[in-house]
Design an enzyme around this catalytic site. Structure first.
Site, PDB file in Angstrom:
ATOM      1  N   ALA A  73      12.174 -43.084  -9.881  1.00 62.65           N
ATOM      2  CA  ALA A  73      12.922 -44.342  -9.703  1.00 62.65           C
ATOM      3  C   ALA A  73      14.511 -43.702  -8.831  1.00 62.65           C
ATOM      4  CB  ALA A  73      12.834 -44.425 -11.207  1.00 62.65           C
ATOM      5  N   GLY A  74      14.646 -45.325  -7.672  1.00 63.80           N
ATOM      6  CA  GLY A  74      15.711 -45.162  -7.331  1.00 63.80           C
ATOM      7  C   GLY A  74      16.629 -46.410  -7.786  1.00 63.80           C
ATOM      8  N   VAL A 125       8.397 -45.283  -7.922  1.00 60.80           N
ATOM      9  CA  VAL A 125       7.431 -45.257  -7.166  1.00 60.80           C
ATOM     10  C   VAL A 125       6.926 -44.145  -8.153  1.00 60.80           C
ATOM     11  CG1 VAL A 125       7.014 -43.973  -5.356  1.00 60.80           C
ATOM     12  CG2 VAL A 125       9.454 -44.893  -5.339  1.00 60.80           C
ATOM     13  N   LYS A 152       5.450 -48.580  -4.515  1.00 61.37           N
ATOM     14  CA  LYS A 152       6.847 -48.371  -4.814  1.00 61.37           C
ATOM     15  C   LYS A 152       7.294 -50.375  -5.254  1.00 61.37           C
ATOM     16  CE  LYS A 152      11.599 -48.859  -2.722  1.00 61.37           C
ATOM     17  NZ  LYS A 152      12.273 -47.772  -1.530  1.00 61.37           N
ATOM     18  N   ASP A 195      18.506 -43.861   8.378  1.00 63.33           N
ATOM     19  CA  ASP A 195      18.455 -42.970   6.389  1.00 63.33           C
ATOM     20  C   ASP A 195      18.303 -42.042   6.931  1.00 63.33           C
ATOM     21  OD1 ASP A 195      19.905 -42.913   4.310  1.00 63.33           O
ATOM     22  OD2 ASP A 195      18.921 -43.851   2.954  1.00 63.33           O
TER      23      ASP A 195
END
Length: 736
Positions: free
Chosen positions: A23-24, A29, A43, A137
């Site tokens: 998890a973000g 996800v 996601k 990124d």
């Protein structure tokens, strides 16, 4: 990989979900299986963002960017629905390890392996750039090492080369330590920016350390802008030359990804098929995970038992969510034993062992009917006394009253475009937003009493606020009630008074950042009293005649003359806080250390108490965000857990996944990651009231005169009255 949690969907579109992969800030996800039986990564954007057009646009951009890229060393997009109620994206599942985890667990990679890695990543970037996309990124966590070579994932902040910026001009976006100089400066970023980050990633893989050091984001960004890369760990001359070329300050003088690929191809290297290009322990770990995924791929999945999810699966892009406790409050977390030194890690809120010990309960709870789960959790979370007294063994009492009452809004004022910070001083609310100014608001009406240009709102103590003048970079002491300047201090060139100032007795002390110095000024006149050699990159605090600076170690300085009184080694200490004759310092393992101000000796340690950010103290208690939505109340003298309460699940956004705490007026205000503010009884942890607000998680709510003041991510300040107050409409206008 974790089991699905209560509230997780069973299907997304035509994909059956099997487990949680991670998890973000923006989403969760899942591991899933396609209708044809293929393992996939799914996601799903978090519900808190679905109504926000900016976040929905960012997710749509991620889908579009990922779809445009079809290289061998990227993860292909298989399915997506950006217009679903909760937008989702499906890619191929890649069993393996992130480069961050691989280096962290197995150490630096040998030069031959890094050469092979460079070839795979250069080919991935060539595909990305060939599709007209800039990744922006390419950090170690976005590189997965698999049996088929390295793969580049997560296009969350990628954009087409001809696209418009997604953030306000001049605002850097990316990962500290893995950004290009043009990113740090908030300038347009092209393919050369990705090449710079590639150089940093390769240096990290070869040395095991980030080339621009550790410490605060600001210090790393400064080293990036000034070209201060530490490449001493790169002993292979060829590899060092390659990384040096990638890290050139001038984007025009960096090689392109295609040129790097040609350069690497001419040199040769081990093939990327299989895992023989990796060191043996790392190869064995990836092979093990690959074999596990094959076994999982061959395991039949039982049919869905949740009728709501089955029905939802018939509507592409939609799914049912099992009932949640009202206002997102979960059951009170069980505190660890009073003896922190011998506590079982599974008893420590927020610890990995505790999370593992609860998985069986979570998995079992998933079989409950959707309608009954929320009621069960809520009845266990409501209590009229302590959530659970440490060592008492008593369970929290249940109450049929339902959720706590909602607070009411007195007024709302817009102070910036987004993410303001709040402090209180001189009976006013001080708000610092994205613009270079601080505004002082009347707590009764929201009227702007005064405003002053400021790069930052460093601190506010009593009736004095410390600002940084945007034109002269002077540290400026301002009478908070009136905005009148008391004194200015001319800082050394290029120095920001961060961290600090921290006040004790007649001096206000601040760090010099990378200069490894602490400077003490007279609190009344701003004149220099002393300067000491001590690093304060990770924080500064003062009290009881001692100034504590934290960097690679904790140093206690005598506030009278700056002489070193004591030192204490703590593994990556940060965020010192003074309370009741102790300095509280957290380490990188989320253990809170209490050091005696007089001699630096350890009074107690509390594992699993969080990383020290947003600590609050008063009345013989210390309050800390322990991670994962848990708030802990500790007895300051002993470190004993008095109560523990779970609020939210750590689902924060760009500015962190922890709750923001503010203690004032006999109330502990918690700005929670679940988009609510909770007012807690500081003695018991009981929830007095709640208020719905998507608040800034960098600074906690502040209280003045019985009101709470909350800063939200859309740039507003809300004045909140406890239940029973009256809502005033139109009482304040947006600040000019």
């Amino acid at each position: 990989m974790d089991p699905l949690q209560p509230g997780d969907p069973e299907r997304i579109g035509s994909h059956r979900l099997l487990a949680r992969l991670g998890a973000g800030g923006m989403g969760v996800v899942y591991l899933g299986r396609s209708r044809g039986g293929r393992l996939v990564a799914v996601k799903v954007i978090r519900s808190r963002f679905t109504g926000d057009p900016d976040y929905r646009a960012r997710f749509r951009r991620e889908i579009g960017a990922a779809r445009r890229v079809t290289g061998t060393f990227t993860a292909p997009v298989l399915d997506a629905d950006p217009d679903a109620h909760d937008p989702w994206l499906v890619t191929a599942y890649l069993p393996g390890l992130t480069l961050r985890d691989a280096v962290g667990s197995h150490g630096p990679m040998p030069a031959d392996s890094v050469r092979a890695l460079a070839g795979g990543l250069a080919e991935a970037l060539a595909a990305v750039h060939g599709a007209g996309v800039v990744h922006r990124d390419l950090k170690p966590a976005n590189v997965i090492l698999t049996a088929g070579g390295p793969r580049v994932i997560d296009f969350g902040i990628a954009r087409p080369e001809d696209g418009t910026a997604v953030t306000r001009a001049g605002t850097p976006i990316g990962t500290p330590g893995f950004m290009s100089p043009e990113q740090v400066s908030g300038e347009e970023v092209g393919p050369a920016g990705d090449v710079f980050i590639l150089g940093a990633v390769l240096a990290y893989a070869a040395s095991g350390t980030e080339p621009f050091g550790s410490g605060s984001a600001r210090s790393r960004q400064y080293r990036i802008k000034t070209g201060q890369a530490d490449l001493d760990g790169l002993t292979d001359p060829w590899l060092r030359a390659l990384v040096t070329d990638c890290l050139h300050q001038d984007p025009g003088r960096r090689p392109t990804a295609a040129a790097l690929l040609e350069r690497l191809g001419n040199e040769g290297g081990p093939p990327l098929q299989g895992t023989r290009w990796l060191p043996a322990p790392l190869a064995e770990e990836i092979d093990r995970r690959t074999n596990e995924s094959r076994r999982l791929d061959a395991t039949p999945v039982p049919p869905a038992t949740n009728a709501a999810s089955v029905q939802a699966a018939e509507r592409p892009g939609a799914f049912a969510v099992t009932a949640e406790p009202p206002d997102g409050i979960g059951g009170a977390a069980e505190p660890p034993s009073a003896d922190a030194a011998t506590a079982d890690p599974a008893d420590v809120p927020g610890s990995p062992a505790r999370a593992m010990s609860r998985r069986g309960l979570i998995a079992g709870a998933g079989a409950l009917a959707a309608g009954g789960l929320g009621a069960v959790l809520w009845s266990r979370s409501r209590d009229d006394g302590p959530a659970r007294a440490a060592g008492s063994g008593a369970s929290p009492s249940s109450s049929p009253e339902g959720p706590p009452p909602r607070a009411v809004q007195r007024w709302k004022v817009k102070v910036s475009d987004y993410y303001p910070n709040l402090m209180s001083a001189g009976g006013l609310v001080l708000a610092k937003g994205d613009e270079e100014r601080v505004q002082a608001l009347d707590p009764r009406t929201g009227r702007v009493v005064w405003k002053r240009g400021a790069l930052g709102l460093s601190e506010a103590v009593g009736d004095v606020a410390y600002l940084v003048d945007p034109d002269t970079w002077d540290l400026t002491a301002v009478r908070a009630a009136s905005g009148r300047i008391l004194w200015k201090h001319d800082l050394p060139f290029g120095t920001m008074p961060t961290p600090g100032p921290a006040l004790t007795g007649p001096v206000a002390c601040f760090g010099h950042g990378d200069d490894k110095r602490v400077r003490a000024l007279g609190a009344r006149d701003g004149r220099v009293r002393w300067t000491a050699r001590a690093g304060a990159e990770e924080g500064i605090a003062a009290g009881d005649g001692i100034v504590v600076a934290v960097d690679t170690k904790v140093v206690g300085l005598d506030a009278r003359d700056g002489r070193t009184a004591w030192t204490r080694a703590i593994d990556t200490g940060r965020y010192p806080h003074h309370a009741d004759g102790l300095f509280l310092v957290a380490d990188k393992h989320a253990t809170l250390h209490a050091l005696r101000a007089a001699d630096g000796r350890v009074a107690w340690r509390r594992p699993g108490a969080g990383y020290g950010f947003r600590l609050q103290s008063g009345g013989g208690m210390v309050y800390t965000d322990a991670g994962g939505g848990t708030v802990l109340a500790l007895r300051t003298a002993t470190g004993e857990v008095v109560w523990s309460r779970r609020l939210g699940r750590g689902e924060g956004g760009d500015y962190g996944r922890g709750n923001a705490l503010g203690l004032s007026g006999g109330t502990l205000h918690v700005g929670c990651t679940d988009r609510n503010v909770y007012a807690l009884d500081p003695a018991t942890g009981r929830v007095r009231w709640t208020y719905a607000a998507d608040m800034t998680l960098r600074s906690g709510p502040v209280g003045i005169g019985g009101l709470a003041f909350v800063a939200t991510r859309d740039g507003h300040v809300h004045a909140v009255a406890p239940p029973g107050g009256t809502t005033t409409n139109g009482g304040a206008r947006a600040a000019p």
